[in-house]
Design a protein around this motif. Structure first.
Motif, PDB file in Angstrom:
ATOM      1  N   ALA A  16       0.828  -1.209   0.000  1.00 24.63           N
ATOM      2  CA  ALA A  16       0.000   0.000   0.000  1.00 24.63           C
ATOM      3  C   ALA A  16       0.862   1.257   0.000  1.00 24.63           C
ATOM      4  N   HIS A  17       1.926   1.250   0.820  1.00 24.37           N
ATOM      5  CA  HIS A  17       2.773   2.427   0.929  1.00 24.37           C
ATOM      6  C   HIS A  17       3.643   2.635  -0.305  1.00 24.37           C
ATOM      7  N   ARG A  18       4.200   1.543  -0.826  1.00 19.93           N
ATOM      8  CA  ARG A  18       5.179   1.652  -1.904  1.00 19.93           C
ATOM      9  C   ARG A  18       4.560   1.608  -3.297  1.00 19.93           C
ATOM     10  N   VAL A  19       3.400   0.982  -3.435  1.00 23.50           N
ATOM     11  CA  VAL A  19       2.812   0.795  -4.768  1.00 23.50           C
ATOM     12  C   VAL A  19       1.491   1.539  -4.908  1.00 23.50           C
ATOM     13  N   GLU A  20       0.569   1.312  -3.973  1.00 25.31           N
ATOM     14  CA  GLU A  20      -0.764   1.888  -4.105  1.00 25.31           C
ATOM     15  C   GLU A  20      -0.753   3.409  -3.959  1.00 25.31           C
ATOM     16  N   GLN A  21      -0.098   3.926  -2.934  1.00 23.62           N
ATOM     17  CA  GLN A  21      -0.148   5.366  -2.698  1.00 23.62           C
ATOM     18  C   GLN A  21       0.472   6.181  -3.839  1.00 23.62           C
ATOM     19  N   PRO A  22       1.632   5.766  -4.380  1.00 17.23           N
ATOM     20  CA  PRO A  22       2.151   6.513  -5.540  1.00 17.23           C
ATOM     21  C   PRO A  22       1.201   6.463  -6.735  1.00 17.23           C
ATOM     22  N   ALA A  23       0.551   5.317  -6.935  1.00 18.83           N
ATOM     23  CA  ALA A  23      -0.394   5.200  -8.059  1.00 18.83           C
ATOM     24  C   ALA A  23      -1.596   6.117  -7.854  1.00 18.83           C
TER      25      ALA A  23
ATOM     26  N   ALA B  50      -1.621   8.885  -6.103  1.00 20.29           N
ATOM     27  CA  ALA B  50      -1.150  10.265  -6.260  1.00 20.29           C
ATOM     28  C   ALA B  50      -1.041  10.627  -7.736  1.00 20.29           C
ATOM     29  N   GLU B  51      -0.558   9.673  -8.530  1.00 15.64           N
ATOM     30  CA  GLU B  51      -0.422   9.924  -9.973  1.00 15.64           C
ATOM     31  C   GLU B  51      -1.770  10.159 -10.631  1.00 15.64           C
ATOM     32  N   GLN B  52      -2.796   9.462 -10.127  1.00 11.74           N
ATOM     33  CA  GLN B  52      -4.144   9.598 -10.700  1.00 11.74           C
ATOM     34  C   GLN B  52      -4.953  10.712 -10.043  1.00 11.74           C
ATOM     35  N   GLY B  53      -4.394  11.321  -8.997  1.00 17.39           N
ATOM     36  CA  GLY B  53      -5.133  12.353  -8.281  1.00 17.39           C
ATOM     37  C   GLY B  53      -6.314  11.794  -7.516  1.00 17.39           C
ATOM     38  N   ALA B  54      -6.211  10.546  -7.073  1.00 21.36           N
ATOM     39  CA  ALA B  54      -7.304   9.877  -6.365  1.00 21.36           C
ATOM     40  C   ALA B  54      -6.982   9.759  -4.886  1.00 21.36           C
ATOM     41  N   LYS B  55      -8.039   9.780  -4.050  1.00 25.20           N
ATOM     42  CA  LYS B  55      -7.855   9.637  -2.602  1.00 25.20           C
ATOM     43  C   LYS B  55      -7.816   8.177  -2.176  1.00 25.20           C
ATOM     44  N   ASN B  56      -8.546   7.317  -2.901  1.00 23.54           N
ATOM     45  CA  ASN B  56      -8.561   5.897  -2.582  1.00 23.54           C
ATOM     46  C   ASN B  56      -8.829   5.102  -3.848  1.00 23.54           C
ATOM     47  N   VAL B  57      -8.749   3.782  -3.748  1.00 20.42           N
ATOM     48  CA  VAL B  57      -8.862   2.940  -4.943  1.00 20.42           C
ATOM     49  C   VAL B  57     -10.253   2.985  -5.559  1.00 20.42           C
ATOM     50  N   ASN B  58     -11.271   3.338  -4.776  1.00 18.72           N
ATOM     51  CA  ASN B  58     -12.623   3.404  -5.322  1.00 18.72           C
ATOM     52  C   ASN B  58     -12.774   4.522  -6.344  1.00 18.72           C
ATOM     53  N   GLU B  59     -11.856   5.486  -6.319  1.00 13.26           N
ATOM     54  CA  GLU B  59     -11.930   6.606  -7.274  1.00 13.26           C
ATOM     55  C   GLU B  59     -11.220   6.299  -8.589  1.00 13.26           C
ATOM     56  N   LEU B  60     -10.536   5.148  -8.680  1.00 11.24           N
ATOM     57  CA  LEU B  60      -9.840   4.789  -9.913  1.00 11.24           C
ATOM     58  C   LEU B  60     -10.815   4.229 -10.945  1.00 11.24           C
ATOM     59  N   ASP B  61     -10.609   4.585 -12.210  1.00 16.12           N
ATOM     60  CA  ASP B  61     -11.418   3.950 -13.252  1.00 16.12           C
ATOM     61  C   ASP B  61     -10.894   2.537 -13.482  1.00 16.12           C
ATOM     62  N   GLU B  62     -11.598   1.767 -14.299  1.00 14.77           N
ATOM     63  CA  GLU B  62     -11.255   0.351 -14.460  1.00 14.77           C
ATOM     64  C   GLU B  62      -9.838   0.156 -14.998  1.00 14.77           C
ATOM     65  N   GLY B  63      -9.435   1.019 -15.941  1.00 17.94           N
ATOM     66  CA  GLY B  63      -8.102   0.881 -16.521  1.00 17.94           C
ATOM     67  C   GLY B  63      -7.006   1.123 -15.501  1.00 17.94           C
ATOM     68  N   ALA B  64      -7.177   2.174 -14.692  1.00 22.29           N
ATOM     69  CA  ALA B  64      -6.178   2.479 -13.668  1.00 22.29           C
ATOM     70  C   ALA B  64      -6.158   1.402 -12.585  1.00 22.29           C
ATOM     71  N   TRP B  65      -7.339   0.875 -12.260  1.00 20.13           N
ATOM     72  CA  TRP B  65      -7.410  -0.174 -11.243  1.00 20.13           C
ATOM     73  C   TRP B  65      -6.706  -1.444 -11.722  1.00 20.13           C
ATOM     74  N   GLU B  66      -6.928  -1.820 -12.976  1.00 17.67           N
ATOM     75  CA  GLU B  66      -6.273  -3.017 -13.506  1.00 17.67           C
ATOM     76  C   GLU B  66      -4.758  -2.823 -13.577  1.00 17.67           C
ATOM     77  N   ALA B  67      -4.338  -1.619 -13.908  1.00 19.30           N
ATOM     78  CA  ALA B  67      -2.896  -1.343 -13.939  1.00 19.30           C
ATOM     79  C   ALA B  67      -2.286  -1.467 -12.548  1.00 19.30           C
ATOM     80  N   LEU B  68      -3.028  -0.997 -11.534  1.00 19.12           N
ATOM     81  CA  LEU B  68      -2.540  -1.100 -10.167  1.00 19.12           C
ATOM     82  C   LEU B  68      -2.489  -2.561  -9.716  1.00 19.12           C
ATOM     83  N   ARG B  69      -3.516  -3.317 -10.075  1.00 16.34           N
ATOM     84  CA  ARG B  69      -3.521  -4.740  -9.717  1.00 16.34           C
ATOM     85  C   ARG B  69      -2.318  -5.454 -10.328  1.00 16.34           C
ATOM     86  N   LYS B  70      -1.968  -5.092 -11.539  1.00 14.83           N
ATOM     87  CA  LYS B  70      -0.801  -5.696 -12.178  1.00 14.83           C
ATOM     88  C   LYS B  70       0.477  -5.296 -11.449  1.00 14.83           C
ATOM     89  N   GLN B  71       0.538  -4.042 -11.024  1.00 14.58           N
ATOM     90  CA  GLN B  71       1.711  -3.591 -10.267  1.00 14.58           C
ATOM     91  C   GLN B  71       1.877  -4.377  -8.970  1.00 14.58           C
TER      92      GLN B  71
END
Length: 494
Positions: free
Chosen positions: A137-144, A146-167
């Motif tokens: 969460a600290h090393r992967v999720e939070q930078p992602a 911040a890059e998307q300008g989102a406060k939490n994962v629920n604010e990510l669109d499907e493409g960004a969420w899938e990219a994060l899951r891959k990360q």
């Protein structure tokens, strides 16, 4: 042969002093109430105390909790759901749980000198899972985010969420191999840690069987892990955590230490400076039993940087906290802050060194040639035995151990070539150097009189064995003399 009757009583009972009469009343009443509903359970509880009183417990991951700690586990806190964190629960009416959890965390911070402590994990594996996901969460999720300008994962669109899951799935872990003494949660493939991360292991030097820090550094530079783990379950030496942190910093890894086995030696100020993991690691996990001598459960310690992510352990990977167990952790941690516990921790290590020397004098082969912590790893291959055969023969004689792999073990992790021996439990009963010398003599007597049995295929069996007539009986008799001199919970009658 050592004469038990002549061996002086080297240490007093090392468990905290309590009003045993009152504790006995409490336990007798408890068992009476339980027995009225299900007598088999009450009988099993009584039988367990009898079994533990009558055997030489040398399992390095077991101990004897104090009577106050044991009594704290059975109470109404068990009935309360308290998902969330202190002051921020998903259920109403958690004010008493907040007090319990805050007290446990306070004792853990003060005891270990940590910036942050999390007392909710139900076990060591839960503590490690919480740590792994906190790091992700600290090393992967939070930078992602911040890059998307989102406060939490629920604010990510499907493409960004899938990219994060891959990360998440692309991250790497470097930990000590199982046969070198590491734990299965340090990237062992059958464990979830080996499925969460791309993993690679470091071992020990083939000649010395010690951690080779230059080799760890070489592997880290080559593999570039997100997480570098130190800690062990069957490595009989101390670790230079300052050097490991240097390696982690060089490759940009989060440095995590699993100190489940030796937490009591850290709490007791035996491991200090570069051998104390807390000042050097980003995240430290531990169980609360083993050498810490508390209830079965876990803790996570962390720097302030990682604290917010660790604090999300529930509901990230944990269910509702076991509030009664957190209360028992608080009691045990309060006990561990005493001078008496520091004396105990030093006695654990002193006894382990004396025990190792006694085994070596009688012809034993020890991994690394000895110990400087709480455990001894006995290689039984030179006796023609597997670890499973040795473990079983010793159990027949009333000596409780566990088989364990040795470095580059040809028998694998099930049959093994080693037996792990630990001093925390018997030190809690008051054993000292003289008693461990007698124990070493009994162990080597049993093993010298154990022979492997050929399997029906004509090949040497890995599990079957013969123990010579009379050996189990004389060992039971000698161990009974030792145990009678150091009773478990003396004066407690059920």
């Amino acid at each position: 042969m050592t004469n038990i009757a002549e061996a002086p009583n080297s240490t007093a009972d090392a468990l905290p002093e309590v009003d045993v009469a009152k504790a006995g009343e409490a336990y007798r009443a408890m068992l009476s109430v339980i027995g009225a509903v299900e007598p088999r359970i009450a009988d099993a509880i009584r039988a367990e105390l009898t079994d533990q009183r009558g055997s030489l417990k040398l399992i390095a991951s077991e101990n004897y909790a104090s009577l106050p700690t044991l009594l704290t586990m059975g109470n109404w806190l068990s009935d309360k759901y308290a998902e969330g964190t202190i002051g921020h629960r998903f259920y109403a009416g958690c004010q008493n749980v907040d007090t319990v959890e805050a007290t446990a965390a306070e004792h853990a911070r003060e005891l270990f000198g940590a910036e942050y402590a999390y007392a909710q994990p139900h076990s060591g594996i839960d503590a490690n899972l919480t740590a792994f996901w906190a790091i992700l969460a600290h090393r992967v999720e939070q930078p992602a985010l911040a890059e998307q300008g989102a406060k939490n994962v629920n604010e990510l669109d499907e493409g960004a969420w899938e990219a994060l899951r891959k990360q998440f799935g692309d991250q790497r872990m470097l930990g000590m191999s199982l046969d070198a003494g590491g734990h299965l949660t340090h990237g062992f493939r059958p464990n979830i840690s080996g499925k969460m991360f791309h993993q690679r292991s470091y071992g020990t030097n083939p000649q010395t069987q010690l951690v080779d820090y230059d080799e760890v550094a070489r592997l880290a530079r080559e593999f570039r892990p997100l997480v570098l783990i130190a800690g062990y379950s069957a490595y009989p030496r101390r670790i230079d955590f300052a050097r490991m942190r240097e390696i982690a910093d060089e490759v940009g890894a989060t440095f995590m230490v699993d100190m489940a086995h030796f937490a009591g030696l850290v709490a007791g100020k035996l491991f200090t400076g570069d051998e104390d993991p807390v000042p050097h690691a980003h995240v430290v996990t531990t169980t609360t039993h083993k050498s810490l001598r508390g209830p079965r459960g876990g803790l996570v310690l962390a720097t302030e940087e990682y604290a917010p992510s660790v604090d999300r352990g529930c509901p990230l990977v944990l269910g509702g906290p076991l509030s009664n167990m957190m209360a028992a952790k608080a009691v045990a941690l309060a006990e561990a802050r005493s001078q008496a516990f520091r004396d105990y921790a030093h006695a654990v290590a002193d006894n382990a060194q004396s025990f190792a020397e006694s085994l070596i004098r009688r012809g034993a082969t020890l991994v690394t040639g000895g110990t400087d912590n709480h455990l001894v790893l006995l290689d039984v291959s030179g006796l023609g035995l597997t670890g499973r055969q040795a473990e079983s023969a010793l159990l027949d004689a009333g000596i409780v151990t566990n088989r364990n792999a040795v470095p580059n073990d040809p028998n694998g992790a099930w049959y093994t070539s080693g037996v792990r021996l630990g001093t925390p439990a018997l030190t809690s009963r008051g054993f000292g150097a003289d008693e461990f010398d007698v124990t070493a003599e009994m162990i080597m007597d049993v093993l010298a009189n154990t022979t492997p049995v050929t399997a029906s295929t004509g090949k040497p069996g890995k599990a079957k064995y013969d123990l010579a007539d009379g050996v189990a009986e004389r060992t039971h008799a000698r161990s009974a003399e030792l145990l009678d001199r150091h009773p478990l919970y003396p004066g407690l009658e059920l």
